[in-house]
Design a protein around this motif. Structure first.
Motif, mmCIF file in Angstrom:
data_model
loop_
_atom_site.group_PDB
_atom_site.id
_atom_site.type_symbol
_atom_site.label_atom_id
_atom_site.label_comp_id
_atom_site.label_asym_id
_atom_site.label_seq_id
_atom_site.Cartn_x
_atom_site.Cartn_y
_atom_site.Cartn_z
ATOM 1 N N TYR A 49 0.662 -1.324 0.037
ATOM 2 C CA TYR A 49 0.025 0.072 -0.183
ATOM 3 C C TYR A 49 0.697 1.257 -0.089
ATOM 4 C CZ TYR A 49 -2.755 3.803 2.325
ATOM 5 O OH TYR A 49 -3.186 4.929 2.625
ATOM 6 N N LEU A 50 1.775 1.205 1.064
ATOM 7 C CA LEU A 50 2.449 2.533 0.973
ATOM 8 C C LEU A 50 3.768 2.778 -0.250
ATOM 9 C CD1 LEU A 50 3.703 2.321 4.737
ATOM 10 C CD2 LEU A 50 1.976 3.734 3.992
ATOM 11 N N ALA A 51 4.078 1.563 -0.781
ATOM 12 C CA ALA A 51 5.043 1.880 -1.988
ATOM 13 C C ALA A 51 4.045 2.055 -3.225
ATOM 14 C CB ALA A 51 5.300 0.324 -2.289
ATOM 15 N N PHE A 72 -15.325 6.283 -8.537
ATOM 16 C CA PHE A 72 -15.394 6.981 -7.229
ATOM 17 C C PHE A 72 -16.555 6.872 -6.539
ATOM 18 C CE2 PHE A 72 -14.919 10.728 -4.773
ATOM 19 C CZ PHE A 72 -14.085 10.475 -3.783
ATOM 20 N N MET A 73 -17.692 7.415 -7.315
ATOM 21 C CA MET A 73 -18.910 7.335 -6.864
ATOM 22 C C MET A 73 -19.421 5.997 -6.494
ATOM 23 S SD MET A 73 -21.083 10.421 -9.065
ATOM 24 C CE MET A 73 -22.683 9.841 -8.498
ATOM 25 N N LEU A 74 -19.065 4.995 -7.379
ATOM 26 C CA LEU A 74 -19.738 3.584 -6.937
ATOM 27 C C LEU A 74 -18.717 3.196 -5.713
ATOM 28 C CD1 LEU A 74 -21.152 1.001 -7.781
ATOM 29 C CD2 LEU A 74 -19.016 0.529 -9.298
ATOM 30 N N HIS A 75 -17.438 3.445 -5.658
ATOM 31 C CA HIS A 75 -16.667 3.283 -4.328
ATOM 32 C C HIS A 75 -17.155 3.789 -3.244
ATOM 33 C CE1 HIS A 75 -12.825 2.812 -2.000
ATOM 34 N NE2 HIS A 75 -13.153 3.890 -1.883
ATOM 35 N N THR A 135 -7.222 6.549 -0.892
ATOM 36 C CA THR A 135 -5.931 6.846 -1.301
ATOM 37 C C THR A 135 -5.454 6.806 -2.623
ATOM 38 O OG1 THR A 135 -5.050 5.931 1.246
ATOM 39 C CG2 THR A 135 -3.526 7.289 -0.095
ATOM 40 N N GLY A 136 -5.819 5.701 -3.073
ATOM 41 C CA GLY A 136 -5.447 5.713 -4.606
ATOM 42 C C GLY A 136 -6.229 6.739 -5.437
ATOM 43 N N PHE A 137 -7.499 6.922 -5.076
ATOM 44 C CA PHE A 137 -8.237 7.954 -5.771
ATOM 45 C C PHE A 137 -7.708 9.217 -5.435
ATOM 46 C CE2 PHE A 137 -11.813 4.914 -5.718
ATOM 47 C CZ PHE A 137 -12.037 4.849 -6.984
ATOM 48 N N LYS A 141 -6.013 11.628 -8.671
ATOM 49 C CA LYS A 141 -6.626 12.901 -8.753
ATOM 50 C C LYS A 141 -5.292 14.106 -8.348
ATOM 51 C CE LYS A 141 -11.406 11.848 -7.276
ATOM 52 N NZ LYS A 141 -12.464 12.161 -6.162
ATOM 53 N N LYS A 142 -4.318 13.565 -8.028
ATOM 54 C CA LYS A 142 -3.428 14.419 -7.688
ATOM 55 C C LYS A 142 -3.458 15.409 -6.364
ATOM 56 C CE LYS A 142 -0.235 15.763 -10.761
ATOM 57 N NZ LYS A 142 0.506 16.605 -12.086
ATOM 58 N N LYS A 143 -4.110 14.873 -5.486
ATOM 59 C CA LYS A 143 -4.465 15.674 -4.144
ATOM 60 C C LYS A 143 -3.360 15.351 -3.389
ATOM 61 C CE LYS A 143 -8.865 16.843 -5.312
ATOM 62 N NZ LYS A 143 -9.170 18.428 -5.381
ATOM 63 N N PRO A 144 -3.109 16.257 -2.475
ATOM 64 C CA PRO A 144 -2.257 16.038 -1.352
ATOM 65 C C PRO A 144 -2.471 15.018 -0.366
ATOM 66 C CG PRO A 144 -3.108 18.106 -0.951
ATOM 67 C CD PRO A 144 -3.638 17.572 -2.137
#
Length: 290
Positions: A49-51, A72-75, A135-137, A141-144
């Motif tokens: 996960y971290l990698a 993302f909505m379905l998730h 976290t993958g999303f 999405k290039k979010k911090p």
């Protein structure tokens, strides 16, 4: 040991549906047989996960952000609905135990760790790995990535693993509160992804903090009761509590860290400095006078 309380209506409804029976290693916690049920398995899952998330950040650095809005909505919809279903199953199992035997029994008795509750604990544990896709999303999405997010997702999977191994009967208190919060939280993410403006995000964070306060009161009480009964019988106690010492201590420590981290997040996010608030108020006044 056979469960002395009959299955509830939600459990009966699920069993009436034409779905396959659960494998023995999913219905019962069998270290080495149940998926991700050894320390090696958990360490590997967390490392992967971290990698992936930090490697994914580097990979996305010079690439455009992706939304994957329908996925993302379905998730989020499935996690909200799944959390609600699991919450209903757990409540219809534990409420009759409380009604028949009292709250202390439900929190501390070995017999409160029923076969069905063990199955629900396992599913809740698996949910923690599903939730890692949150976290993958963020990455695509290039979010911090905030420390609280990564730490909370990682540590909660480890927490659930330790409590399954330790068979802490008090687990249902922490899990049911968490499921209730997740029903609302993932519903919030689902609706905002659909384009709706949801006004109660601040109160959702307040609810999370309240959850940890209740968690800590309960697990500290159970841990104190255990150690008093086992090692300090002269201390006031209601009796011993089910579960291993290591699982109890780890749970207390981790939940304590969650409380302080979420309070710090709340203060950073919702508490504006006095100077900033004054400037904002002055700007509003100036705008009205124009």
């Amino acid at each position: 040991m056979p469960n002395p309380i009959g299955a509830g209506p939600v459990h009966q409804l699920l069993h009436a549906l034409p779905i396959p029976s659960l494998p023995a290693n999913i219905e019962r916690w069998i270290p080495g047989s149940t998926p991700i049920s050894t320390t090696k398995d958990v360490a590997l899952a967390v490392s992967v996960y971290l990698a992936l998330i930090f490697g994914g950040q580097d990979f996305m650095a010079d690439r455009p952000a992706y939304r994957f809005k329908p996925l993302f909505m379905l998730h989020n919809f499935l996690l909200s609905a799944g959390s609600g279903l699991l919450l209903a199953l757990m409540l219809e199992e534990i409420v009759p135990i409380i009604w028949k035997n009292g709250l202390f029994y439900a929190i501390c008795s070995n017999d409160a760790w029923t076969p069905r509750m063990e199955t629900y604990y396992i599913f809740n544990y698996f949910f923690k790995y599903w939730e890692l896709f949150d976290t993958g999303f963020l990455v695509i999405k290039k979010k911090p990535l905030q420390f609280l997010h990564v730490f909370h997702h990682t540590a909660t999977a480890v927490l659930c693993y330790t409590q399954l191994n330790g068979r802490t009967s008090v687990s249902w208190v922490v899990i049911t509160l968490n499921l209730f919060v997740h029903v609302l939280m993932y519903y919030y993410y689902f609706m905002t992804a659909a384009g709706y403006k949801i006004w109660w995000k601040k109160y959702l964070t307040t609810l999370q903090i309240t959850q940890f306060v209740i968690d800590l009161f309960t697990v500290y009480f159970a841990t104190y009761s255990y150690f008093s009964a086992e090692y300090y019988p002269s201390f006031p106690t209601m009796g011993s509590c089910a579960g291993t010492e290591g699982a109890a201590i780890f749970g207390c420590a981790l939940l304590t860290s969650y409380l302080f981290l979420f309070i710090a997040f709340y203060q950073r996010t919702y508490k504006k400095p006095a100077g900033a608030a004054a400037k904002q108020a002055a700007a509003k006044v100036a705008k009205k006078l124009q």
